[in-house]
Design an enzyme around this catalytic site. Sequence first.
Site, PDB file in Angstrom:
ATOM      1  N   GLY A  82       2.245 -18.734 -53.583  1.00 50.17           N
ATOM      2  CA  GLY A  82       2.930 -19.507 -52.546  1.00 50.17           C
ATOM      3  C   GLY A  82       2.056 -20.572 -51.913  1.00 50.17           C
ATOM      4  O   GLY A  82       2.417 -21.152 -50.891  1.00 50.17           O
ATOM      5  N   LYS A 130      12.022 -12.623 -53.777  1.00 55.02           N
ATOM      6  CA  LYS A 130      11.501 -12.199 -52.466  1.00 55.02           C
ATOM      7  C   LYS A 130      12.648 -12.015 -51.464  1.00 55.02           C
ATOM      8  O   LYS A 130      13.725 -11.578 -51.849  1.00 55.02           O
ATOM      9  CB  LYS A 130      10.450 -13.200 -51.983  1.00 55.02           C
ATOM     10  N   ASN A 180      10.847 -13.844 -59.005  1.00 50.43           N
ATOM     11  CA  ASN A 180      10.744 -12.959 -57.841  1.00 50.43           C
ATOM     12  C   ASN A 180      11.375 -13.713 -56.671  1.00 50.43           C
ATOM     13  O   ASN A 180      10.777 -14.652 -56.155  1.00 50.43           O
ATOM     14  CB  ASN A 180       9.262 -12.646 -57.576  1.00 50.43           C
ATOM     15  N   GLU A 235      -1.678 -11.756 -60.626  1.00 52.00           N
ATOM     16  CA  GLU A 235      -1.344 -12.771 -59.621  1.00 52.00           C
ATOM     17  C   GLU A 235      -2.483 -12.874 -58.619  1.00 52.00           C
ATOM     18  O   GLU A 235      -2.587 -12.045 -57.709  1.00 52.00           O
ATOM     19  CB  GLU A 235      -0.072 -12.370 -58.869  1.00 52.00           C
ATOM     20  N   HIS A 294       3.103  -5.674 -55.777  1.00 47.05           N
ATOM     21  CA  HIS A 294       3.031  -7.112 -55.449  1.00 47.05           C
ATOM     22  C   HIS A 294       2.096  -7.309 -54.261  1.00 47.05           C
ATOM     23  O   HIS A 294       2.057  -6.485 -53.338  1.00 47.05           O
ATOM     24  CB  HIS A 294       4.431  -7.655 -55.121  1.00 47.05           C
ATOM     25  N   SER A 336       2.108 -19.768 -57.947  1.00 49.31           N
ATOM     26  CA  SER A 336       2.381 -21.214 -57.960  1.00 49.31           C
ATOM     27  C   SER A 336       2.731 -21.768 -59.341  1.00 49.31           C
ATOM     28  O   SER A 336       2.342 -22.873 -59.698  1.00 49.31           O
ATOM     29  CB  SER A 336       1.213 -21.988 -57.340  1.00 49.31           C
ATOM     30  N   GLU A 387       2.197  -9.106 -51.710  1.00 51.09           N
ATOM     31  CA  GLU A 387       2.796  -9.102 -50.365  1.00 51.09           C
ATOM     32  C   GLU A 387       3.030  -7.676 -49.884  1.00 51.09           C
ATOM     33  O   GLU A 387       2.943  -7.393 -48.692  1.00 51.09           O
ATOM     34  CB  GLU A 387       4.085  -9.949 -50.369  1.00 51.09           C
TER      35      GLU A 387
HETATM   36  P1  PGA Z   1       4.892 -18.219 -56.095  1.00 43.69           P
HETATM   37  O1  PGA Z   1       5.036 -16.612 -55.983  1.00 43.69           O
HETATM   38  O2  PGA Z   1       5.350 -18.606 -57.476  1.00 43.69           O
HETATM   39  O3  PGA Z   1       5.791 -18.767 -55.013  1.00 43.69           O
HETATM   40  O4  PGA Z   1       3.452 -18.532 -55.873  1.00 43.69           O
HETATM   41  C1  PGA Z   1       4.693 -15.781 -57.056  1.00 43.69           C
HETATM   42  C2  PGA Z   1       4.903 -14.338 -56.683  1.00 43.69           C
HETATM   43  O5  PGA Z   1       4.717 -13.981 -55.513  1.00 43.69           O
HETATM   44  O6  PGA Z   1       5.239 -13.493 -57.535  1.00 43.69           O
END
Ligand code: PGA
Length: 254
Positions: free
Chosen positions: A179, A10, A8, A173, A97, A218, A99
């Site tokens: 993140g 982003k 992803n 997730e 997601h 992560s 976010e």
């Molecule tokens: P990350 O993000 O691996 O940076 O924690 C995962 C995601 O948002 O799908």
Amino acid sequence: MQKIIAANWKMYKTCAQAAQTARALSDALANGVHEDRLVLVFAPFTAIAEVQGKFATNPSLAVGAQNFYPAGEGAFTGEISPSMLRDVGAQWLLVGHSERRHILGESLQLIAQKTAFGLEQGFKVMLCVGETLTERTDGALATVLDEQLSSALDALPEDVKNALPGRFAVAYEPVWAIGTGKVAGPEEVVEAHTQVRSLLERYLGSDAADIPLLYGGSVKPDNAPLLLGLDNVDGLLVGGASLEAQSFLQIIEA
Ligand code: PGA
């Protein structure tokens, strides 16, 4: 089940940067992908065509979009439709997601509409679910997972619901692990994935066994082998560590 290793990206990467990373992935994986895994990149809209151009000749590599609006076309300023995304090569759509749920304020209802519309339009859809830290400490994990899965699955027309294997995946997730560098521990991942699998069984019956469940939050090259070896973990959704081809390749090969 074929494992899916998804990136992803982003809101990162210009077209040139995306092309460079996609080329590095496609060159490194030209002779096949470890254990026949599917490698999927959810690229920013502006880079989908670039990535697709580099992936086109390798059936183990696919590109998807991180967002879309659930309508064919219309007066929806600033939005993008699935057919526009198909035009530039997207085969997968990411929905739900954290976010988009928590920063952009997408409701359960909008996420349900997007899941149904994306599938009806012939796309493969990856639905993300997961709890916040407060929800977890309040003991609400099961309730949150049920609410997020049932709202999306209940809204599906019967014919779509009965044909999900091969075109639907769920990514668990935990919001507190995205993140943050705080990966969920193996027991936490197994607990959540077991719950997701049994909720899918409740809503989809025997088809549930054929729906890939990915873990995200992560994921890094050093924790990927452990995560991929856990029960009910059929793949990984990777944010930060997917931005560099080298670290993403280490995860693909974990
Ligand atoms: P990350 O993000 O691996 O940076 O924690 C995962 C995601 O948002 O799908």
